[in-house]
Structures are given as C-alpha cells and as structure tokens.
Design a protein around this motif. Structure first.
Motif, PDB file in Angstrom:
ATOM      1  N   ARG A   1       3.526 -13.484  -2.880  1.00 21.89           N
ATOM      2  CA  ARG A   1       2.170 -13.036  -3.225  1.00 21.89           C
ATOM      3  C   ARG A   1       1.798 -11.785  -2.436  1.00 21.89           C
ATOM      4  O   ARG A   1       1.139 -10.877  -2.959  1.00 21.89           O
ATOM      5  CB  ARG A   1       1.175 -14.169  -2.963  1.00 21.89           C
ATOM      6  N   GLN A   2       2.239 -11.732  -1.182  1.00 20.19           N
ATOM      7  CA  GLN A   2       2.001 -10.530  -0.372  1.00 20.19           C
ATOM      8  C   GLN A   2       2.723  -9.325  -0.968  1.00 20.19           C
ATOM      9  O   GLN A   2       2.172  -8.214  -1.024  1.00 20.19           O
ATOM     10  CB  GLN A   2       2.492 -10.768   1.057  1.00 20.19           C
ATOM     11  N   ALA A   3       3.956  -9.537  -1.443  1.00 17.42           N
ATOM     12  CA  ALA A   3       4.709  -8.449  -2.062  1.00 17.42           C
ATOM     13  C   ALA A   3       4.001  -7.940  -3.316  1.00 17.42           C
ATOM     14  O   ALA A   3       3.929  -6.731  -3.559  1.00 17.42           O
ATOM     15  CB  ALA A   3       6.121  -8.917  -2.409  1.00 17.42           C
ATOM     16  N   VAL A   4       3.476  -8.859  -4.108  1.00 15.58           N
ATOM     17  CA  VAL A   4       2.749  -8.478  -5.320  1.00 15.58           C
ATOM     18  C   VAL A   4       1.522  -7.645  -4.951  1.00 15.58           C
ATOM     19  O   VAL A   4       1.238  -6.614  -5.581  1.00 15.58           O
ATOM     20  CB  VAL A   4       2.345  -9.722  -6.124  1.00 15.58           C
ATOM     21  N   ALA A   5       0.795  -8.080  -3.932  1.00 13.05           N
ATOM     22  CA  ALA A   5      -0.408  -7.356  -3.519  1.00 13.05           C
ATOM     23  C   ALA A   5      -0.069  -5.958  -3.012  1.00 13.05           C
ATOM     24  O   ALA A   5      -0.747  -4.976  -3.352  1.00 13.05           O
ATOM     25  CB  ALA A   5      -1.141  -8.145  -2.436  1.00 13.05           C
ATOM     26  N   GLN A   6       0.977  -5.856  -2.196  1.00 15.81           N
ATOM     27  CA  GLN A   6       1.350  -4.543  -1.675  1.00 15.81           C
ATOM     28  C   GLN A   6       1.878  -3.637  -2.783  1.00 15.81           C
ATOM     29  O   GLN A   6       1.649  -2.429  -2.772  1.00 15.81           O
ATOM     30  CB  GLN A   6       2.387  -4.705  -0.562  1.00 15.81           C
ATOM     31  N   GLY A   7       2.591  -4.232  -3.737  1.00 17.80           N
ATOM     32  CA  GLY A   7       3.046  -3.445  -4.877  1.00 17.80           C
ATOM     33  C   GLY A   7       1.889  -2.922  -5.698  1.00 17.80           C
ATOM     34  O   GLY A   7       1.893  -1.768  -6.142  1.00 17.80           O
ATOM     35  N   ALA A   8       0.875  -3.772  -5.907  1.00 16.57           N
ATOM     36  CA  ALA A   8      -0.300  -3.358  -6.682  1.00 16.57           C
ATOM     37  C   ALA A   8      -1.065  -2.240  -5.987  1.00 16.57           C
ATOM     38  O   ALA A   8      -1.718  -1.414  -6.641  1.00 16.57           O
ATOM     39  CB  ALA A   8      -1.211  -4.562  -6.913  1.00 16.57           C
ATOM     40  N   ARG A   9      -0.995  -2.203  -4.659  1.00 19.94           N
ATOM     41  CA  ARG A   9      -1.675  -1.147  -3.908  1.00 19.94           C
ATOM     42  C   ARG A   9      -0.841   0.131  -3.829  1.00 19.94           C
ATOM     43  O   ARG A   9      -1.242   1.100  -3.173  1.00 19.94           O
ATOM     44  CB  ARG A   9      -2.008  -1.635  -2.494  1.00 19.94           C
ATOM     45  N   GLY A  10       0.331   0.125  -4.438  1.00 23.94           N
ATOM     46  CA  GLY A  10       1.170   1.314  -4.443  1.00 23.94           C
ATOM     47  C   GLY A  10       1.916   1.549  -3.156  1.00 23.94           C
ATOM     48  O   GLY A  10       2.342   2.678  -2.870  1.00 23.94           O
ATOM     49  N   GLU A  11       2.134   0.502  -2.358  1.00 20.83           N
ATOM     50  CA  GLU A  11       2.800   0.671  -1.073  1.00 20.83           C
ATOM     51  C   GLU A  11       4.321   0.709  -1.195  1.00 20.83           C
ATOM     52  O   GLU A  11       5.017   1.076  -0.240  1.00 20.83           O
ATOM     53  CB  GLU A  11       2.380  -0.449  -0.120  1.00 20.83           C
ATOM     54  N   ALA A  12       4.858   0.292  -2.352  1.00 15.45           N
ATOM     55  CA  ALA A  12       6.308   0.323  -2.556  1.00 15.45           C
ATOM     56  C   ALA A  12       6.687   1.701  -3.069  1.00 15.45           C
ATOM     57  O   ALA A  12       6.616   1.985  -4.262  1.00 15.45           O
ATOM     58  CB  ALA A  12       6.721  -0.759  -3.553  1.00 15.45           C
TER      59      ALA A  12
END
Length: 349
Positions: free
Chosen positions: A311-322
């Motif tokens: 869930r943390q990965a999904v959130a960071q991905g949604a914020r454009g951090e990847a």
C-alpha cells in the motif's frame, strides 16, 4: 504521442525465502487492487515461483482465497503455550518442529532413503498445487509468468518464460524450490535444476532486460532486507548475515541497471522505474530460522507487513516518486507493535 500498454508494463519479481513467502501474498493483495500497479508479469524464484504460480494459475476472483488457503493455515496448537512462552520462543518452537517433523500442508521430512536427495520434500505443497492450479490458465499468457532455476552442474541461471513460448509445469516450480541440501533439485530436459536463489534470488534480469527502453515498472518483493538493526547477539548476527547475503544479491543487480540507465536517460531514451520492497522482520521472529517458521501467527504478521508495504508503494507511485531510471526503496515509518495483530486478524477472515 500515446504510450502502449506494453510500454507501461508493470512486473512483479518475487524472491525466495521459504516460509517468509506470505509477505509476498500481502504485497500482491495491495497491488492487485490498484489499476496503475497491478502486475501483468510475475517472475519468481523458489517460494516466489510458488506464489507466482498460485496467482497466475488461478482466476483473478479466487487468487486471494487461494493464497490464504496456502499461507494462513499453519498450526494453532503452538499458541497453547502462549500463557508462559514469549512470541519469540513460540516462533522458535514452530521452526524447530518444521526442521524435525515438517510443516503441515507445506513440507515434510524425507525419511530414510537409499540415496540422499534432500532433508525435506514438498509432497504437501505438490498436492495443493495439483488441486489448485489450472496449468492451462498459467500458460495461457493472460498474465506472463517467469520461473528462475539454476543448473546444478554448470551454475548457470536457467529461465522459463511463458512470454517466450515456454510451457511451465509443476516440475519447473519444484526445481525452482530445490535449495540444496534441504530440497532436492529436479531433472528437466537433461539438466539437473535447483533453486533459482542459487543464481538470482529475485529474478530481476529477465524482466529488466525486456523493459529497457520502455516506461514500464518493476516492483521487487524481496524476502530479505539488506538494511536492518545492529545485531545484539548470535541469533541476530546469523539472521543479519543471511539477510545481507541474499538482499545484497538483488540490490547490486538493480544498481548495475540503474547505472546503465543513467546513460540512457542522458540520451533521451525511455527507462523503467523500480520500486524495491523487502521484508524487515517483525519483532519476535525466530532469528536465522525464521524461514522455517510456518506458524499461522507469523504468516499473518508477514502478510500484514507485505500488505502495508504494498500500500505504501502504491501511495508513493501515485505521488510520482517512482522516477524513471531510478530505484525507489519503499520503507514505512515504524508503527507501534500493538497495531500489527489487529491488521493480521482481518486477513484470516
């Protein structure tokens, strides 16, 4: 210019780690419920190959139930000792029981044989796979599936990939789990093949080689965290050694790709992004023997950790951090230990 679905491929690489594998089930649960990071390609070694087969060979609406049926069915009997034993002691009891007698529904001891093949065999797991997996679906291409094994004689990595026309059957999964000397390798096509973790514990290379030049995403669910606390005793030292050995094996492969992609970025070429998740052991794990602790309580905790990390990965991905060409290490802020059982209990329902 529009970007094709192939250029935005999301792949999931699952490492080996025996009983720690319930962490990956939690990661997959978090990812599969999203549109952006739901995997279309799964690559696995060892227990990662087993988890991948359960996912790819099962209809989407049944995948969580199948994963729960395999992972969340450990013994409750050990909990009868909980009135006098610590959680750490209970986990050690579970691991020792698995070592001496096998783990119900997962592994069993091999017993006396004229020729040594391995200390344990996967007969209970094989029965579950045969009952559960639709190998026609697994090989249909609906989800791409890659299994990593190792040639025991040459030491070479041997890859089977449905995306390249290979047909994957139960023997390929068993071969990928053939971690010597605990589990026997399997002969396939004249080669004696063993655990994928002997050459690539998380099979990132087959995926990254193909994602090069695209805007795809690779998510790695590693069962060994290369980062961790300073060891405060023999158990902790042995556990950290194992985690660093396996975790670094994956990390420095990812670093090699990251350095290569810096040149691609400088020349304006598309490069994939990597999200790196790894299981940081919860309090009470059985030190270096945690991979043999199949207890229900531990499986629930690991699943919960995987779900929260996913869930943390999904959130960071949604914020454009990847970012393209970079590896994003996913780490949550530590939560109070008392919160974990509440999350875990919901997963058993």
């Amino acid at each position: 210019m529009s970007v094709s679905q192939e250029d935005r491929m999301t792949a999931l690489a699952l490492s080996g780690g025996i009983a720690l594998g319930s962490y990956q089930a939690g990661v997959y649960e978090a990812l599969a419920n999203t549109s952006q990071l739901s995997p279309r390609w799964i690559a696995g070694s060892s227990v990662g190959a087993l988890n991948g087969a359960l996912i790819v060979g099962t209809p989407a609406e049944k995948r969580f139930d199948v994963l729960r049926s395999y992972w969340l069915r450990g013994p409750e009997s050990v909990n009868a000792l909980s009135f006098w034993a610590t959680r750490h002691a209970l986990n050690w009891v579970s691991a020792v029981q698995s070592r001496l007698f096998g783990a119900l529904g997962h592994i069993q001891t091999s017993g006396p044989r004229l020729k040594f093949t391995g200390f344990y065999d996967l007969t209970p797991t094989v029965a579950f796979l045969k009952k559960t997996i639709d190998f026609g679906r697994l090989n249909s291409g609906d989800l791409r599936f890659t299994v990593a094994t190792t040639d025991i004689e040459s030491g070479d990595a041997v890859i089977f990939d449905t995306g390249k026309g290979d047909r994957i059957e139960i023997d390929h999964i068993l071969a990928s789990c053939g971690f010597l000397p605990e589990f026997a390798p399997v002969e396939i096509g004249g080669r004696l093949l063993g655990d994928g973790g002997l050459s690539m514990n998380a099979p990132v290379e087959p995926v990254l080689d193909e994602l090069a030049g695209t805007e795809g995403t690779l998510i790695v669910a590693d069962l060994f965290a290369r980062d961790g606390a300073r060891p405060d005793g023999l158990q902790a030292a042995l556990a950290r050694k194992n985690a660093i050995l396996f975790g670094n094996q994956t990390w420095y492969r990812l670093e090699a790709y990251r350095r290569l992609w810096q040149r691609d970025l400088a020349e304006g070429r598309d490069t994939p992004a990597i999200l790196y998740l790894s299981y940081l052991p919860v309090s009470g794990e059985a030190g270096p023997e945690a991979p043999y602790d199949f207890s229900l309580a531990s499986a629930r905790d690991r699943w919960a950790e995987g779900f929260l990390d996913g869930r943390q990965a999904v959130a960071q991905g949604a914020r454009g951090e990847a970012a393209a060409g970079a590896t994003l290490v996913v780490r949550r802020v530590a939560k109070p230990a008392a919160q974990t059982p509440a999350i875990s209990n919901t997963l058993a329902a």
